[in-house]
Design a protein around this motif. Structure first.
Motif, short mmCIF file in Angstrom:
data_model
loop_
_atom_site.label_atom_id
_atom_site.label_comp_id
_atom_site.label_asym_id
_atom_site.label_seq_id
_atom_site.Cartn_x
_atom_site.Cartn_y
_atom_site.Cartn_z
N VAL A 192 41.76 43.98 35.91
CA VAL A 192 42.18 44.66 34.68
C VAL A 192 41.01 45.43 34.08
CG1 VAL A 192 42.97 44.28 32.31
CG2 VAL A 192 44.05 43.04 34.19
N ALA A 193 39.83 44.80 34.05
CA ALA A 193 38.66 45.46 33.46
C ALA A 193 38.26 46.70 34.25
CB ALA A 193 37.49 44.48 33.39
N ALA A 194 38.33 46.62 35.58
CA ALA A 194 37.94 47.76 36.42
C ALA A 194 38.93 48.91 36.35
CB ALA A 194 37.77 47.29 37.87
N ASN A 195 40.13 48.65 35.87
CA ASN A 195 41.14 49.69 35.76
C ASN A 195 41.47 50.01 34.30
OD1 ASN A 195 42.39 50.23 38.67
ND2 ASN A 195 41.87 48.07 38.52
N SER A 196 40.56 49.65 33.40
CA SER A 196 40.74 49.89 31.97
C SER A 196 39.84 51.03 31.51
CB SER A 196 40.41 48.61 31.19
OG SER A 196 39.00 48.37 31.24
N LEU B 115 32.44 33.37 38.69
CA LEU B 115 31.47 34.43 38.45
C LEU B 115 31.45 35.42 39.61
CD1 LEU B 115 28.32 32.75 36.85
CD2 LEU B 115 29.71 34.59 35.88
N PHE B 116 31.53 34.89 40.83
CA PHE B 116 31.57 35.75 42.01
C PHE B 116 32.79 36.66 41.97
CE2 PHE B 116 33.10 36.60 46.32
CZ PHE B 116 31.98 37.17 46.90
N ALA B 117 33.94 36.10 41.56
CA ALA B 117 35.16 36.91 41.46
C ALA B 117 35.01 38.00 40.40
CB ALA B 117 36.35 36.02 41.15
N LEU B 118 34.43 37.64 39.24
CA LEU B 118 34.25 38.63 38.18
C LEU B 118 33.33 39.77 38.63
CD1 LEU B 118 33.81 36.27 35.10
CD2 LEU B 118 35.71 37.84 35.49
N ALA B 119 32.30 39.42 39.43
CA ALA B 119 31.32 40.42 39.84
C ALA B 119 31.76 41.24 41.05
CB ALA B 119 29.98 39.73 40.15
N ASN B 120 32.72 40.74 41.83
CA ASN B 120 33.04 41.41 43.09
C ASN B 120 34.48 41.90 43.21
OD1 ASN B 120 30.60 40.95 45.18
ND2 ASN B 120 30.76 39.17 43.82
N ALA B 121 35.39 41.32 42.43
CA ALA B 121 36.80 41.70 42.58
C ALA B 121 37.20 42.89 41.72
CB ALA B 121 37.70 40.50 42.24
N GLY B 122 36.25 43.41 40.95
CA GLY B 122 36.56 44.55 40.09
C GLY B 122 36.62 45.84 40.89
N VAL B 123 37.77 46.20 41.36
CA VAL B 123 37.94 47.42 42.15
C VAL B 123 39.03 48.27 41.49
CG1 VAL B 123 39.55 46.20 43.69
CG2 VAL B 123 38.53 48.35 44.42
N LYS B 124 38.78 49.54 41.41
CA LYS B 124 39.76 50.46 40.82
C LYS B 124 40.88 50.68 41.84
CE LYS B 124 40.00 54.73 38.15
NZ LYS B 124 40.42 54.01 36.95
N ILE B 125 42.10 50.35 41.44
CA ILE B 125 43.25 50.45 42.34
C ILE B 125 43.72 51.90 42.39
CG2 ILE B 125 45.58 49.65 42.83
CD1 ILE B 125 43.45 47.49 43.10
N GLN C 190 31.61 50.48 31.68
CA GLN C 190 30.75 49.49 31.04
C GLN C 190 30.83 48.14 31.76
OE1 GLN C 190 32.80 51.64 29.62
NE2 GLN C 190 32.27 52.10 27.48
N TYR C 191 32.03 47.78 32.18
CA TYR C 191 32.20 46.49 32.88
C TYR C 191 31.42 46.47 34.18
CZ TYR C 191 34.43 42.62 35.34
OH TYR C 191 34.64 41.47 36.05
N LEU C 192 31.57 47.52 34.99
CA LEU C 192 30.89 47.56 36.28
C LEU C 192 29.38 47.70 36.10
CD1 LEU C 192 33.39 49.86 38.22
CD2 LEU C 192 33.17 47.37 38.36
N HIS C 193 28.97 48.41 35.05
CA HIS C 193 27.53 48.59 34.80
C HIS C 193 26.89 47.27 34.37
CE1 HIS C 193 23.81 50.63 33.76
NE2 HIS C 193 23.84 50.04 32.57
#
Length: 436
Positions: free
Chosen positions: A11-15, A288-298, A20-23
């Protein structure tokens, strides 16, 4: 927790706040001691540092299964080993057949591993309908999968080696073995030596998380103090803990520390560490690993990319095909047999759950395509894992028998036979008493 953090990352990566989230995961982390400086971003600290603890727990789990669990007996372990090998070879072959000679060819290891956490979650959704033997089979298969993934990381994704640091890492591991043999039981020396080995392996070119697996496999699986000796010790201390004697005794804190230490020695270091660290890996490190790695823009275009298609086919088609095919071969050859209450339809259904390759798949994606990984490969992992979970649960709902009416229905034939024999003996004794 893992599922929630995955959804938060997506959700964060597609918001609107995606940048800011990815940075945030590129925030610098700096540790300096004299001229020695550790300077990496937060993403690297999680993937290379915290995940070493995750791999350490995997090493503990593998050691436990090899010594005390389902992998300790060759006849019992032959089916999950064969199934896991098939579940690694066939997905990698499907991926390579579609990507050979292409820029994405280096991601062949992505669809090979199974995520234990999500598999356990899917089985929990089905409740008591799932036979205990199916849980054991899938967990054993996932552990063998982890061993295969570790070998893939060590062999397939090591580009260059610095022999000096590799020797230093081996020296640190050798010291760990030495102090273990002479009976050092305090944890701080092992933590310091493990950190030194991690740094040396990190500089050698081999992925530093592998030191966690090595140290996990080296952890003793037997307790130092047998329960009988500890019981005798408690009998000796019983009088000291009498209220009057205890109130007058000096240095009581030392006695308490001694009892605490000896209590811990009644279980193996492996069991103690696994129990202690498992909540940290399950509720802190993996989320934490999921938060840092699963953020992909769909993006719709990602799903049409050849890398994403290769990953999806590897997980959804390759995993169950390889597991069932290799299982059928070893059963047909007489090397193994299907566990109690598992038939081929149930095995086929459960094999789709092994296509959930979230954690290790994303981890290997980062190794194959750089620290950030490839968004198309991540998209393939997410969609392939979700499809595998849905198909696996749906097929198990269809193939599994209704929930057992009583706990005894889940007992194996040997237990039932023993109970029947006991009843017969009791009846015979009653008849004999009446005759007398």
């Amino acid at each position: 927790m893992l599922l929630i953090c995955t959804m938060v990352a997506l959700v964060a990566a597609n918001s609107p706040w995606a940048e800011q989230y990815l940075h945030f995961w590129h925030t610098d982390v700096v540790l300096q001691f004299g001229n020695a400086t550790f300077h990496h971003d937060l993403h690297h600290v999680i993937n290379d540092g915290l995940m070493a603890i995750f791999f350490f727990v995997i090493g503990l789990e593998v050691k436990r299964e090899l010594v005390h669990g389902s992998l300790s007996n060759l006849k019992q372990s032959s089916l999950p080993i064969a199934a896991a090998i098939g579940g690694m070879i066939v997905p990698a072959a499907i991926y390579l057949s579609l990507q050979y000679g292409q820029p994405g060819m280096n991601g062949w290891g992505i669809p090979m591993a199974t995520d234990i956490a999500f598999v356990v979650g899917c089985l929990a959704v089905l409740g008591p309908r799932v036979p205990h033997s199916l849980r054991i089979l899938l967990l054993s298969l996932a552990i063998v999968d982890d061993i295969g993934a570790i070998l893939v990381i060590a062999i397939g994704y090591t580009e260059s080696l610095d022999g000096r640091y590799l020797l230093l890492a081996a020296f640190a591991v050798g010291i760990v073995h030495f102090i273990s043999q002479i009976g050092v039981r305090r944890f701080p020396p092992y933590v310091l030596l493990g950190a030194a080995a991690w740094i040396c392996l990190h500089e050698s070119g081999i992925h530093a998380t592998l030191i966690g697996v090595i140290l996990g496999l080296m952890t003793p699986a037997k307790p130092t103090l047998v329960p009988e000796r500890f019981r005798d010790y408690l009998h000796e201390k019983e009088r000291e803990f009498d209220q009057r004697t205890w109130n007058q005794r000096s240095h009581r804190a030392e006695v308490v520390k001694e009892v605490q230490q000896l209590t811990r020695e009644t279980v193996s270091p492996l069991e103690y560490l696994e129990t202690t660290l498992h909540p940290w890996t399950a509720y802190v490190i993996m989320p934490l690993f999921a938060l840092a790695n699963a953020g992909v823009k769909i993006e719709p275009a990602y799903l049409a990319d050849s890398v994403a298609i290769s990953v999806v086919l590897g997980l959804v088609v390759g995993k169950p095909l390889g597991i069932v095919l290799f299982s059928w071969v070893v059963v047909r050859m007489g090397i193994a047999q299907l566990p109690h209450r598992i038939n081929w339809p149930i095995l086929i259904s459960g094999s789709f759950l092994a296509g959930i390759g979230f954690t290790m798949a994303l981890f290997i994606d980062g190794l194959a395509f750089g620290a950030e990984g490839l968004d198309t490969a991540k998209t393939g992992v997410l969609f392939g894992s979700a499809i595998s979970a849905v198909i696996g649960i749906a097929l198990l709902v269809w193939t599994l028998p209704p929930s057992p009416s009583s706990p005894s229905s889940d007992e194996d034939d040997d237990t039932k036979s023993a109970q029947q024999t006991m009843v017969i003996h009791q009846s015979s004794e009653q008849i004999e008493v009446r005759l007398n």
